[in-house]
Design a protein around this motif. Structure first.
Motif, mmCIF file in Angstrom:
data_model
loop_
_atom_site.group_PDB
_atom_site.id
_atom_site.type_symbol
_atom_site.label_atom_id
_atom_site.label_comp_id
_atom_site.label_asym_id
_atom_site.label_seq_id
_atom_site.Cartn_x
_atom_site.Cartn_y
_atom_site.Cartn_z
ATOM 1 N N ARG A 48 1.139 3.955 -3.162
ATOM 2 C CA ARG A 48 0.439 5.633 -2.787
ATOM 3 C C ARG A 48 1.735 6.075 -3.382
ATOM 4 O O ARG A 48 1.058 7.118 -3.774
ATOM 5 C CB ARG A 48 -0.212 5.226 -1.435
ATOM 6 N N SER A 52 -5.536 26.169 4.391
ATOM 7 C CA SER A 52 -4.757 24.824 4.805
ATOM 8 C C SER A 52 -3.370 25.120 4.192
ATOM 9 O O SER A 52 -3.526 23.405 3.639
ATOM 10 C CB SER A 52 -5.455 24.305 6.037
ATOM 11 N N ASP A 70 -2.247 35.938 5.314
ATOM 12 C CA ASP A 70 -3.255 37.287 5.854
ATOM 13 C C ASP A 70 -2.902 38.442 4.734
ATOM 14 O O ASP A 70 -3.792 39.011 5.307
ATOM 15 C CB ASP A 70 -0.736 38.055 6.210
ATOM 16 N N TYR A 95 13.368 7.124 2.121
ATOM 17 C CA TYR A 95 14.588 7.695 2.963
ATOM 18 C C TYR A 95 13.622 7.076 4.225
ATOM 19 O O TYR A 95 14.577 6.157 5.137
ATOM 20 C CB TYR A 95 14.657 9.491 3.032
ATOM 21 N N GLY A 97 3.761 14.298 4.812
ATOM 22 C CA GLY A 97 2.223 14.557 5.750
ATOM 23 C C GLY A 97 1.415 15.564 4.045
ATOM 24 O O GLY A 97 2.117 15.937 3.663
ATOM 25 N N PRO A 98 0.050 15.945 5.077
ATOM 26 C CA PRO A 98 -0.621 15.466 5.708
ATOM 27 C C PRO A 98 -0.543 14.372 6.027
ATOM 28 O O PRO A 98 -1.577 13.629 4.144
ATOM 29 C CB PRO A 98 -1.601 16.240 6.409
ATOM 30 N N ALA A 99 -0.924 13.108 6.296
ATOM 31 C CA ALA A 99 -1.152 11.523 6.665
ATOM 32 C C ALA A 99 -0.844 11.272 5.548
ATOM 33 O O ALA A 99 -1.551 10.349 4.254
ATOM 34 C CB ALA A 99 -3.027 11.475 6.785
ATOM 35 N N GLY A 100 0.157 11.344 5.086
ATOM 36 C CA GLY A 100 1.114 10.553 4.137
ATOM 37 C C GLY A 100 0.899 11.407 2.608
ATOM 38 O O GLY A 100 0.995 10.821 1.191
ATOM 39 N N ASN A 148 -0.440 8.619 10.551
ATOM 40 C CA ASN A 148 -1.569 9.307 9.605
ATOM 41 C C ASN A 148 -3.014 8.891 9.439
ATOM 42 O O ASN A 148 -3.691 10.187 9.081
ATOM 43 C CB ASN A 148 -1.118 7.817 8.106
ATOM 44 N N THR A 207 -1.378 21.456 5.278
ATOM 45 C CA THR A 207 -1.831 20.886 6.416
ATOM 46 C C THR A 207 -2.992 20.589 6.140
ATOM 47 O O THR A 207 -4.169 19.493 7.522
ATOM 48 C CB THR A 207 -2.458 21.842 7.851
ATOM 49 N N THR A 208 -4.046 20.250 5.113
ATOM 50 C CA THR A 208 -4.646 19.470 4.868
ATOM 51 C C THR A 208 -4.120 18.472 3.416
ATOM 52 O O THR A 208 -3.256 18.885 2.658
ATOM 53 C CB THR A 208 -5.728 20.246 4.026
ATOM 54 N N SER A 209 -4.638 17.676 3.183
ATOM 55 C CA SER A 209 -4.232 16.510 2.263
ATOM 56 C C SER A 209 -4.526 16.808 0.478
ATOM 57 O O SER A 209 -4.060 16.714 -0.165
ATOM 58 C CB SER A 209 -4.555 15.292 2.250
ATOM 59 N N LYS A 211 -8.744 35.551 13.802
ATOM 60 C CA LYS A 211 -7.189 34.514 13.799
ATOM 61 C C LYS A 211 -7.712 34.313 15.346
ATOM 62 O O LYS A 211 -7.596 35.211 16.274
ATOM 63 C CB LYS A 211 -6.916 35.527 13.095
ATOM 64 N N VAL A 236 -0.657 28.377 7.944
ATOM 65 C CA VAL A 236 -1.642 28.663 8.779
ATOM 66 C C VAL A 236 -1.849 30.045 8.350
ATOM 67 O O VAL A 236 -2.934 31.317 8.688
ATOM 68 C CB VAL A 236 -2.485 27.471 9.571
ATOM 69 N N GLN A 237 -0.696 30.390 10.022
ATOM 70 C CA GLN A 237 -1.038 32.261 10.258
ATOM 71 C C GLN A 237 -0.280 33.039 9.792
ATOM 72 O O GLN A 237 0.682 33.796 10.203
ATOM 73 C CB GLN A 237 -0.908 31.420 11.684
ATOM 74 N N GLN A 261 -9.194 15.918 9.089
ATOM 75 C CA GLN A 261 -9.052 16.539 7.870
ATOM 76 C C GLN A 261 -10.697 16.169 7.669
ATOM 77 O O GLN A 261 -11.208 16.739 6.581
ATOM 78 C CB GLN A 261 -8.564 15.993 6.648
ATOM 79 N N GLU A 297 -4.290 12.314 11.257
ATOM 80 C CA GLU A 297 -4.071 13.221 10.097
ATOM 81 C C GLU A 297 -5.198 13.512 9.155
ATOM 82 O O GLU A 297 -5.511 14.053 9.241
ATOM 83 C CB GLU A 297 -2.721 13.061 9.541
ATOM 84 N N ARG A 341 0.797 -1.298 -0.029
ATOM 85 C CA ARG A 341 -0.174 -0.048 -0.084
ATOM 86 C C ARG A 341 0.860 1.563 0.127
ATOM 87 O O ARG A 341 0.337 2.143 -0.956
ATOM 88 C CB ARG A 341 -0.931 0.587 1.153
#
Lengths: 292, 425
Positions: free
Chosen positions: A70, A149, A138, A253, A240-243, B397, A152-154, B191, A132-133, B404, B400, A66
């Motif tokens: 992926r 995001s 901004d 690696y 990431g996130p979640a691979g 994983n 931080t989102t797939s 924020k 994100v910040q 989401q 994470e 898997r």
């Protein structure tokens, strides 16, 4: 003047001696690791105990692995979405640079700048920018848009990395394209102009055929570099996130140094190496100059 | 006369050479690898200088790398046949390292003890259990940790809660999430400027495990069942993650998007006063800003069942490598170093796990030491597996994914399938 056979052989010996340091370097630092990788791919080896021969176990397991499947899919997506736009943008930028007058040198320097910056610094800077910040969000907020995001989102992270790769890779290939454009003899264009050729016709019949070797070079280089890419994914998302950004090199690696499965990691490497070789050969064959 | 001078000179030279040879034979340079944690490496350097002053024939060379990189470089050094003499290893790696013959068995004599039982008697119950495989102990704790909930007193005062009084501490996970909503602050643009609580995000799998393990135990969730098959997708596990990790996301009070990620200080938001509650060990305060240092309170870890509390035990331990040519000197230095339990606690916040650590003046003056001492009685180490890193990655994983919006059950089903595949191979 005719050279004697013994003279040729003497030159040959000297030639060989002069090449010897480079040959030794290649043999020790390039050929040996590649061959060792093939050897290890047939063994179970965790770095800490002696290798144990397992035959083609890891290669057979790839079809149901898997993580590998992926990563392979993520890598192919990354390469396709990086190479194609980068080719177009770099080609256009290279052409645009030929049209500039006095400020051409300054623009060339500016465009080439991302290529000479250390990859780690580039990756860290983009990681901060896309936080994100961070400043990018901004800026979006200042324009009345919702922050995103990026890393931080797939759904977003692979695209953010592709975008950063465009920014970084375009500069290098633009300079290669520029060199190609400048090498096209001016009289080809003058002759075409006398025959009434304009715009698309000039591009199709003069520029593109003349640029074919350069395009071939850039396609091969960008594909190979795309398949070998590592730093952006490792530093900006660590896969990431979640691979979702775990490209093949990062999987290799982690499999080798975090999971201590050198045999499996070597099998992945062999597949990647073979893939790069085959794709490069196909590209070179397809884009060869048939009139040469 | 001339012959006499020559003979004298020759003897002097032979004597000098013999002395030089003798000193080179007895002198030992110990290489000591440690993960980057400035308070600890500074303390070790200070103790190393003290030790060398007492034993001029032994010098200690310290090398550090951030956690994550550290393990990779250590493996490479061992594989290259050039292992350091002393290494700093997390407890979950002990089964793997010991089974590969990397670690030397602890010599009780170097610790002034006659037997293994005497050595164990020096430490708190369970302190050596995570470092003992098949009855053989391969390291001593530098840290014998458990977890607590750190609270920012000033932030709680803002919402009218006085956490100096233990009665006002959050006792359950639900308390944490409800308080988190009240503690969160946002600016006019929406924020988040202050978080109530957050988990650690985007760090290595062990960081995640440190935070979810107590919860899994509290909910009766096993990562793998007795037969070795993945059980992380069981109803108990799904409930555990849904009611804790995912709750924070659905409440909109935490998540990866709001976390500052720093592998050297995983609790940066709390450390810099941007977060009001954080789960951490007794090692954390030296990294806090001066302002936070003045305001933090150590509360007991929230529980699902207060009558049967459960928390994490973990140990970043010190071990001598089997390949070390200076094992005797290395163990003796470890005895010298870890015997200074008070010094460790004061300088680094580490609890060495020696019996009676909580009864000393220094411990009593250390905020929260009683909470940690109590926690050490109810803790357990994370699950043991030779493929822990891969299994931990599969669960990371999954977390994470549901962070989401992927359903918890679906994310954990995938993790379970991956764990089974990892174990089958």
């Amino acid at each position: 003047m005719m050279r004697t056979g013994s003279g040729r052989s003497r030159y040959g010996r000297w030639g060989f001696l002069f090449c010897l340091p480079a040959l030794l370097f290649i043999a020790i630092f390039q050929l040996y690791p590649v061959l060792f990788s093939y050897f290890i791919s047939l063994h179970e080896y965790d770095l800490l105990s002696p290798p144990r021969y397992v035959g083609f176990k890891y290669f057979r397991g790839l079809v149901t692995d898997r993580a590998f499947l992926r990563s392979l899919s993520i890598t192919i997506t990354y390469v396709v979405y990086t190479v194609v736009p980068v080719l177009g943008i770099a080609f256009w930028l290279g052409w645009a640079l030929t049209k500039l007058g006095r400020s051409r040198g300054a623009w060339r320097t500016l465009i080439f700048l991302p290529s000479v910056m250390p990859l780690v610094s580039v990756a860290l800077t983009w990681k901060l920018l896309l936080n994100v910040q961070g400043p990018v969000n901004d800026g979006l907020s200042a324009l009345g848009m919702a922050p995103a995001s990026w890393l931080t989102t797939s759904a977003m992270a692979p695209w953010a990395l592709i975008f950063v790769s465009w920014w970084h890779a375009t500069s290098y290939y633009t300079i290669i394209f520029l060199a190609g454009f400048l090498a096209i003899p001016r009289d080809h264009y003058e002759a075409a102009a006398l025959d009434g050729a304009r715009g698309w016709s000039v591009l199709r019949h003069i520029t593109l055929p003349s640029m074919k070797p350069t395009i071939a070079l850039v396609v091969v280089l960008s594909t190979v570099n795309g398949l070998k890419t590592f730093a952006f994914q490792q530093i900006m998302t660590d896969g990431g996130p979640a691979g979702s950004t775990q490209i093949l090199t990062l999987l290799i690696y982690k499999t080798s140094f975090s999971f201590l499965q050198m045999g499996k990691a070597s099998a992945y490497s062999v597949i990647l190496f073979t893939g790069i070789l085959v794709i490069s050969l196909i590209q070179i064959w397809l884009l060869r100059d048939r009139h040469a | 006369m001339r012959k006499f001078h020559s003979a004298l000179l020759s003897w002097a030279l032979v004597g000098a050479s013999t002395l030089a040879l003798a000193s080179s034979v007895t002198a030992a340079e110990l290489t000591f690898w440690h993960h980057t944690y400035p308070p600890a490496t500074d303390f070790i350097a200070k103790k190393a200088a003290e030790y060398t002053a007492q034993h001029p024939d032994v010098t200690i060379k310290i090398h550090e790398d951030p956690h994550g990189d550290y393990e990779v470089k250590l493996t490479a050094a061992i594989a290259a046949g050039n292992p350091p003499d002393i290494i700093n290893v997390l407890d979950y790696l002990f089964p793997q390292y010991a089974s590969k013959g990397i670690l030397a068995q602890v010599d009780p004599a170097a610790f002034g003890q006659a037997s293994q039982a005497d050595l164990e008697a020096l430490y708190m119950p369970s302190a050596l259990s995570g470092l003992t495989i098949d009855g053989k102990t391969y390291g001593v704790p530098e840290e014998f940790n458990t977890l607590a909930l750190f609270l920012n007193k000033k932030h709680f005062a803002d919402i009218g809660v006085d956490v100096s009084n233990p009665d006002n501490w959050p006792k359950t996970w639900n308390d944490v999430f409800e308080l988190s909503k009240k503690l969160q602050k946002k600016d006019d643009a929406g924020k988040t400027t202050r978080l109530g609580f957050n988990w650690v995000w985007n760090l290595d799998p062990y960081w995640y495990a440190q935070q979810y393990w107590p919860i899994l135990v509290q909910y009766g969730c096993d990562v793998v069942d007795a037969s070795g098959k993945a059980a992380i997708n069981s109803p108990a596990c799904v409930q555990a993650f849904t009611e804790t990790w995912q709750r924070l996301i659905t409440d909109g009070t935490g998540g990866p998007e709001l976390a500052t990620v720093n592998p050297v200080n995983a609790l940066q938001d709390f450390s810099e006063g941007r977060q009001s509650m954080a789960i951490a060990g007794i090692w954390a305060p030296p990294l806090y800003s001066d302002e936070v240092k003045a305001d933090y309170i150590v509360a007991a870890l929230p529980q699902r069942d207060a009558v049967n509390p459960a928390t994490l035990l973990n140990s970043y331990a010190l071990a001598v490598t089997a390949g070390s040519k200076n094992q005797k000197e290395a163990f003796e230095f470890l005895r010298f170093l870890t015997a200074d339990s008070d010094g460790y606690l004061a300088a680094t916040g580490y609890v060495t796990g020696l019996k009676g650590w909580a009864d000393t003046k220094v411990a009593k003056e250390t905020r929260g030491s009683a909470v940690f001492a109590e926690g050490q009685k109810h803790g357990s180490f994370v699950w043991r597996s030779p493929t822990w890193s891969q299994e931990g990655t599969a669960i990371k994983n999954a977390i994470e994914q549901f962070a989401q919006g992927v359903p918890v059950q679906a994310a954990l089903d995938q993790a379970a399938a991956e764990i089974d595949q990892i174990r089958a191979n």
